[in-house]
Design a protein around this motif. Sequence first.
Motif, PDB file in Angstrom:
ATOM      1  N   ILE A   1       1.280  -1.612   2.367  1.00 48.59           N
ATOM      2  CA  ILE A   1      -0.007  -2.305   2.177  1.00 48.59           C
ATOM      3  C   ILE A   1      -0.540  -2.044   0.776  1.00 48.59           C
ATOM      4  O   ILE A   1      -1.030  -2.951   0.088  1.00 48.59           O
ATOM      5  CB  ILE A   1      -1.014  -1.846   3.245  1.00 48.59           C
ATOM      6  N   THR A   2      -0.436  -0.795   0.331  1.00 47.07           N
ATOM      7  CA  THR A   2      -0.892  -0.445  -1.013  1.00 47.07           C
ATOM      8  C   THR A   2      -0.145  -1.241  -2.075  1.00 47.07           C
ATOM      9  O   THR A   2      -0.745  -1.833  -2.984  1.00 47.07           O
ATOM     10  CB  THR A   2      -0.688   1.061  -1.254  1.00 47.07           C
ATOM     11  N   LEU A   3       1.184  -1.269  -1.981  1.00 46.97           N
ATOM     12  CA  LEU A   3       1.996  -1.960  -2.979  1.00 46.97           C
ATOM     13  C   LEU A   3       1.761  -3.468  -2.948  1.00 46.97           C
ATOM     14  O   LEU A   3       1.777  -4.128  -3.996  1.00 46.97           O
ATOM     15  CB  LEU A   3       3.474  -1.640  -2.743  1.00 46.97           C
ATOM     16  N   LEU A   4       1.533  -4.013  -1.762  1.00 49.51           N
ATOM     17  CA  LEU A   4       1.276  -5.454  -1.657  1.00 49.51           C
ATOM     18  C   LEU A   4      -0.046  -5.821  -2.330  1.00 49.51           C
ATOM     19  O   LEU A   4      -0.111  -6.792  -3.101  1.00 49.51           O
ATOM     20  CB  LEU A   4       1.258  -5.860  -0.180  1.00 49.51           C
ATOM     21  N   PHE A   5      -1.087  -5.056  -2.063  1.00 46.63           N
ATOM     22  CA  PHE A   5      -2.382  -5.331  -2.681  1.00 46.63           C
ATOM     23  C   PHE A   5      -2.319  -5.139  -4.193  1.00 46.63           C
ATOM     24  O   PHE A   5      -2.939  -5.903  -4.950  1.00 46.63           O
ATOM     25  CB  PHE A   5      -3.462  -4.439  -2.071  1.00 46.63           C
ATOM     26  N   GLN A   6      -1.592  -4.135  -4.645  1.00 45.33           N
ATOM     27  CA  GLN A   6      -1.488  -3.913  -6.083  1.00 45.33           C
ATOM     28  C   GLN A   6      -0.724  -5.047  -6.763  1.00 45.33           C
ATOM     29  O   GLN A   6      -1.063  -5.451  -7.881  1.00 45.33           O
ATOM     30  CB  GLN A   6      -0.812  -2.570  -6.360  1.00 45.33           C
ATOM     31  N   ALA A   7       0.293  -5.563  -6.096  1.00 45.87           N
ATOM     32  CA  ALA A   7       1.044  -6.678  -6.667  1.00 45.87           C
ATOM     33  C   ALA A   7       0.194  -7.940  -6.751  1.00 45.87           C
ATOM     34  O   ALA A   7       0.270  -8.703  -7.721  1.00 45.87           O
ATOM     35  CB  ALA A   7       2.301  -6.942  -5.840  1.00 45.87           C
ATOM     36  N   LEU A   8      -0.639  -8.168  -5.735  1.00 52.02           N
ATOM     37  CA  LEU A   8      -1.442  -9.388  -5.689  1.00 52.02           C
ATOM     38  C   LEU A   8      -2.703  -9.302  -6.529  1.00 52.02           C
ATOM     39  O   LEU A   8      -3.121 -10.290  -7.143  1.00 52.02           O
ATOM     40  CB  LEU A   8      -1.812  -9.702  -4.236  1.00 52.02           C
ATOM     41  N   LEU A   9      -3.331  -8.129  -6.562  1.00 51.50           N
ATOM     42  CA  LEU A   9      -4.647  -8.004  -7.201  1.00 51.50           C
ATOM     43  C   LEU A   9      -4.604  -7.366  -8.583  1.00 51.50           C
ATOM     44  O   LEU A   9      -5.470  -7.648  -9.418  1.00 51.50           O
ATOM     45  CB  LEU A   9      -5.579  -7.192  -6.301  1.00 51.50           C
ATOM     46  N   LEU A  10      -3.621  -6.507  -8.826  1.00 47.37           N
ATOM     47  CA  LEU A  10      -3.595  -5.761 -10.073  1.00 47.37           C
ATOM     48  C   LEU A  10      -2.408  -6.105 -10.965  1.00 47.37           C
ATOM     49  O   LEU A  10      -2.274  -5.519 -12.049  1.00 47.37           O
ATOM     50  CB  LEU A  10      -3.572  -4.244  -9.783  1.00 47.37           C
ATOM     51  N   ALA A  11      -1.542  -7.005 -10.504  1.00 49.59           N
ATOM     52  CA  ALA A  11      -0.314  -7.333 -11.243  1.00 49.59           C
ATOM     53  C   ALA A  11       0.498  -6.067 -11.520  1.00 49.59           C
ATOM     54  O   ALA A  11       1.134  -5.924 -12.571  1.00 49.59           O
ATOM     55  CB  ALA A  11      -0.641  -8.059 -12.537  1.00 49.59           C
ATOM     56  N   HIS A  12       0.469  -5.158 -10.569  1.00 52.05           N
ATOM     57  CA  HIS A  12       1.176  -3.878 -10.662  1.00 52.05           C
ATOM     58  C   HIS A  12       2.333  -3.927  -9.681  1.00 52.05           C
ATOM     59  O   HIS A  12       2.133  -3.915  -8.474  1.00 52.05           O
ATOM     60  CB  HIS A  12       0.216  -2.732 -10.332  1.00 52.05           C
ATOM     61  N   GLY A  13       3.562  -3.996 -10.202  1.00 46.65           N
ATOM     62  CA  GLY A  13       4.700  -4.247  -9.334  1.00 46.65           C
ATOM     63  C   GLY A  13       4.892  -5.740  -9.163  1.00 46.65           C
ATOM     64  O   GLY A  13       4.612  -6.525 -10.075  1.00 46.65           O
ATOM     65  N   GLY A  14       5.359  -6.176  -8.004  1.00 51.13           N
ATOM     66  CA  GLY A  14       5.571  -7.599  -7.788  1.00 51.13           C
ATOM     67  C   GLY A  14       6.028  -7.874  -6.373  1.00 51.13           C
ATOM     68  O   GLY A  14       6.364  -6.957  -5.614  1.00 51.13           O
ATOM     69  N   LEU A  15       6.043  -9.149  -6.012  1.00 53.03           N
ATOM     70  CA  LEU A  15       6.479  -9.546  -4.675  1.00 53.03           C
ATOM     71  C   LEU A  15       7.998  -9.518  -4.557  1.00 53.03           C
ATOM     72  O   LEU A  15       8.535  -9.128  -3.522  1.00 53.03           O
ATOM     73  CB  LEU A  15       5.936 -10.938  -4.349  1.00 53.03           C
ATOM     74  N   THR A  16       8.709  -9.956  -5.588  1.00 51.99           N
ATOM     75  CA  THR A  16      10.172  -9.954  -5.514  1.00 51.99           C
ATOM     76  C   THR A  16      10.731  -8.534  -5.528  1.00 51.99           C
ATOM     77  O   THR A  16      11.824  -8.291  -5.008  1.00 51.99           O
ATOM     78  CB  THR A  16      10.772 -10.749  -6.687  1.00 51.99           C
TER      79      THR A  16
END
Length: 260
Positions: free
Chosen positions: A91-106
């Motif tokens: 959940i943390t990584l998903l929110f960071q990818a969507l809201l903070l451009a930190h990491g990514g979905l792929t």
Amino acid sequence: MHIAEGFLPPVHAVAWGAAAAPFVVHGARSLVREVREHPESTLLLGASGAFTFVLSALKLPSVTGSCSHPTGTGLGAILFRPPIMAVLGTITLLFQALLLAHGGLTTLGANVFSMAIVGPWAGYGVYRLARRLGAPLMAAVFCGAFVADLSTYCVTSVQLALAFPDPGSGFPGALGKFGSIFAVTQIPLAVSEGLLTVLVMRLLVQSSKGELTRLGVLLTGKRAATETAATATEPETKQTAGMTETTSTTGTTGTGTVAR
């Protein structure tokens, strides 16, 4: 540690996602069971997730395509066990990818595998080993948080080395390069995270002692109860033994009188 969006080859991204999926599904079931059986733990679960979110959002540039940062997964793994941290970390990584451009979905699967699966399991294993060997609680917490952070960086180094082997030395050479570059920032960060986790655990011991005892983090309550029960039983046993001895003596005297 967050591998950036689109940085991994598609095959690697899919493979890491498939490897992480069973752990996340198992963790989701564990989380639902925990909330259903112990709704009072919801606040502590939220605090563990928030701790992971805040620490892992503090990123420091480390190498092209990734970054170094604390993970915050050691605390939740110690409190609620690694399966639940697989969900909270996802959940943390998903929110960071969507809201903070930190990491990514792929690259979500790869990041989940390193930070939300391997990190918590490695940290929890070291924590349990330290406690079994008799280490104080806070020392074991420090070791668990330190290893959870450092093992995440090690797995990310492996992931990047598999995706981008060195033209001359192949996978070993790439692993050495990624690992050495990460280590410059990650080892001090792991030490800092361990100290911060100890500080948070001290606060939780003061404010949530009952909940920590239920979770098995604090054992003093159980040991005290056992000792109290043993102490209460001991005088009763002695009293019973004394009554038995008196009865036996009386019976012997009586028999002697009859014989005379």
